[in-house]
Scaffold this active site. Sequence first.
Site, PDB file in Angstrom:
ATOM      1  N   ASP A 178       0.841  -1.204   0.000  1.00  0.00           N
ATOM      2  CA  ASP A 178       0.000   0.000   0.000  1.00  0.00           C
ATOM      3  C   ASP A 178       0.874   1.252   0.000  1.00  0.00           C
ATOM      4  O   ASP A 178       1.923   1.280   0.653  1.00  0.00           O
ATOM      5  CB  ASP A 178      -0.897   0.043   1.260  1.00  0.00           C
ATOM      6  CG  ASP A 178      -1.805  -1.168   1.356  1.00  0.00           C
ATOM      7  OD1 ASP A 178      -2.177  -1.689   0.306  1.00  0.00           O
ATOM      8  OD2 ASP A 178      -2.120  -1.576   2.492  1.00  0.00           O
TER       9      ASP A 178
ATOM     10  N   ASP B  77       0.708   7.442   8.235  1.00  0.00           N
ATOM     11  CA  ASP B  77       0.988   6.012   8.476  1.00  0.00           C
ATOM     12  C   ASP B  77       2.317   5.882   9.220  1.00  0.00           C
ATOM     13  O   ASP B  77       2.438   5.131  10.187  1.00  0.00           O
ATOM     14  CB  ASP B  77       1.121   5.250   7.143  1.00  0.00           C
ATOM     15  CG  ASP B  77      -0.215   4.921   6.508  1.00  0.00           C
ATOM     16  OD1 ASP B  77      -1.149   4.565   7.246  1.00  0.00           O
ATOM     17  OD2 ASP B  77      -0.312   5.008   5.271  1.00  0.00           O
TER      18      ASP B  77
ATOM     19  N   GLU C  16       1.396  -3.109  10.279  1.00  0.00           N
ATOM     20  CA  GLU C  16       1.218  -3.037   8.833  1.00  0.00           C
ATOM     21  C   GLU C  16       2.405  -2.324   8.186  1.00  0.00           C
ATOM     22  O   GLU C  16       2.741  -2.583   7.036  1.00  0.00           O
ATOM     23  CB  GLU C  16      -0.083  -2.296   8.508  1.00  0.00           C
ATOM     24  CG  GLU C  16      -0.357  -2.247   7.021  1.00  0.00           C
ATOM     25  CD  GLU C  16      -1.642  -1.531   6.644  1.00  0.00           C
ATOM     26  OE1 GLU C  16      -2.391  -1.132   7.547  1.00  0.00           O
ATOM     27  OE2 GLU C  16      -1.877  -1.396   5.438  1.00  0.00           O
ATOM     28  N   GLU C  17       3.033  -1.447   8.930  1.00  0.00           N
ATOM     29  CA  GLU C  17       4.098  -0.629   8.347  1.00  0.00           C
ATOM     30  C   GLU C  17       5.499  -1.206   8.532  1.00  0.00           C
ATOM     31  O   GLU C  17       6.478  -0.573   8.166  1.00  0.00           O
ATOM     32  CB  GLU C  17       4.051   0.795   8.944  1.00  0.00           C
ATOM     33  CG  GLU C  17       2.689   1.466   8.900  1.00  0.00           C
ATOM     34  CD  GLU C  17       2.077   1.522   7.492  1.00  0.00           C
ATOM     35  OE1 GLU C  17       2.842   1.600   6.518  1.00  0.00           O
ATOM     36  OE2 GLU C  17       0.835   1.449   7.393  1.00  0.00           O
TER      37      GLU C  17
ATOM     38  N   ASP D 174      -2.335  -2.302  13.628  1.00  0.00           N
ATOM     39  CA  ASP D 174      -2.432  -1.488  12.416  1.00  0.00           C
ATOM     40  C   ASP D 174      -2.571  -0.068  12.938  1.00  0.00           C
ATOM     41  O   ASP D 174      -3.647   0.335  13.385  1.00  0.00           O
ATOM     42  CB  ASP D 174      -3.652  -1.904  11.585  1.00  0.00           C
ATOM     43  CG  ASP D 174      -3.741  -1.089  10.299  1.00  0.00           C
ATOM     44  OD1 ASP D 174      -2.936  -0.162  10.120  1.00  0.00           O
ATOM     45  OD2 ASP D 174      -4.625  -1.390   9.470  1.00  0.00           O
TER      46      ASP D 174
ATOM     47  N   LEU E 107      -2.667   2.929  11.627  1.00  0.00           N
ATOM     48  CA  LEU E 107      -3.606   3.855  10.994  1.00  0.00           C
ATOM     49  C   LEU E 107      -4.362   3.155   9.866  1.00  0.00           C
ATOM     50  O   LEU E 107      -3.951   3.181   8.706  1.00  0.00           O
ATOM     51  CB  LEU E 107      -2.860   5.087  10.457  1.00  0.00           C
ATOM     52  CG  LEU E 107      -3.742   6.318  10.359  1.00  0.00           C
ATOM     53  CD1 LEU E 107      -4.215   6.788  11.723  1.00  0.00           C
ATOM     54  CD2 LEU E 107      -3.012   7.434   9.667  1.00  0.00           C
ATOM     55  N   ASP E 108      -5.455   2.546  10.242  1.00  0.00           N
ATOM     56  CA  ASP E 108      -6.296   1.847   9.268  1.00  0.00           C
ATOM     57  C   ASP E 108      -7.141   2.862   8.505  1.00  0.00           C
ATOM     58  O   ASP E 108      -7.687   3.788   9.100  1.00  0.00           O
ATOM     59  CB  ASP E 108      -7.211   0.877  10.034  1.00  0.00           C
ATOM     60  CG  ASP E 108      -8.280   0.306   9.132  1.00  0.00           C
ATOM     61  OD1 ASP E 108      -7.916  -0.449   8.229  1.00  0.00           O
ATOM     62  OD2 ASP E 108      -9.460   0.631   9.330  1.00  0.00           O
TER      63      ASP E 108
ATOM     64  N   GLU F 232      -5.665  -6.789  11.479  1.00  0.00           N
ATOM     65  CA  GLU F 232      -6.965  -6.197  11.137  1.00  0.00           C
ATOM     66  C   GLU F 232      -8.097  -7.159  11.533  1.00  0.00           C
ATOM     67  O   GLU F 232      -8.953  -6.829  12.352  1.00  0.00           O
ATOM     68  CB  GLU F 232      -7.036  -5.869   9.636  1.00  0.00           C
ATOM     69  CG  GLU F 232      -6.122  -4.715   9.250  1.00  0.00           C
ATOM     70  CD  GLU F 232      -6.176  -4.352   7.771  1.00  0.00           C
ATOM     71  OE1 GLU F 232      -6.269  -3.151   7.470  1.00  0.00           O
ATOM     72  OE2 GLU F 232      -6.083  -5.248   6.909  1.00  0.00           O
TER      73      GLU F 232
END
Length: 334
Positions: free
Chosen positions: A64, A70, A93-94, A114, A116-117, A278
């Site tokens: 992404d 993020d 996620e990052e 996560d 910043l979803d 998530e």
Amino acid sequence: MAKIGTTLSQHILEAGQRHPEVAGQLSMLLSQIAFAAKILSREISRAALVGKLGLVGERNPTGDAQKKLDIFGNETVIEAFANTGLVAAIISEELEEPKCIACAADAEYVLCIDPLDGSSNTDINGSVGTIFGIYPRKSEVGKEGEKDFLRKGSEQVVAGYVMYGTSTVLVYTIGHGVHGFTLDHDLGEFLLSHENIICPERGHTYSANLAHYRDWHPNIQKFIDYMTQSDPSTSRPYSLRYTGALVADLHRSLLEGGLYFYPADAEHRDGKLRLLYECAPLAFVVEQARGKASTGIQRILDIQAKFIHQRVPFVIGSAEDVELFEKFLTKESP
Ligand code: AFP
């Protein structure tokens, strides 16, 4: 019974007295999540004024495009835990690999997050969220890493999310119901606003990206066709509500009923959403609120993770609505 307005810290303390098995460090873990959420809430709300909107120009480990927020969210979470000794490792996620926290070699927990979803919403002042799940640590001291995270969601001891919307709301479970707290910015405290949330058995809205309709399994297309037919006795047609942020759509389903789904499509052969940071945390929350979460075929909390950024097809929300989706998918359509 706690009273509306009880602070998060007080609520966690009282929960720890009622459930000693989750007392102690877990309350400190939740406090650190709340601390990171306060910083994020502040920075998200003033991002346009301090040059924090827009893309960084890089992609995260799952491909992404990364937003400045993020990166900020990820750094904020890591810093909130870095010196506490509470978690031995973090996946996000990052982050490509698990981040082992040097000063917490003998910590009892690991964190999936996560930060910043729904970050594509940041530039248009839309809702975004943070999703977290905490597991008891499995590895020996000095051997923390990926294996700590390759397990079933049913092993989580704490999970929840923060929604940064018209207000900032933190929702958590320790396996004894689900409770929501609203941030009072003046006091700098999360205060109890939604005690013992129960997800209605069915709703009247669905959340999904209909741009993929033609790519979906024909049974999912039939499900949409069914849900959008008129039949007031079953609350149909269901209205479409899709914000582009899972947390915001899930929050609506949790409080008012309905479902969110992101199945497999041509672009996302295994679905788009990530199991560990998530789907599994939100599944724990929703099940605690008497809702359901699955891939359409298998309960999310029963899936044994194979790798940290694993994706899965996902359906979550009111028990009857999710069951109906599952029936359509497995061809037992009415
Ligand atoms: P981002 O965090 O990259 O914006 O992704 C958000 C998300 O994971 C979830 O929150 C949304 O429901 C979903 O993806 C939106 O995906 P589509 O843009 O493909 O509908």
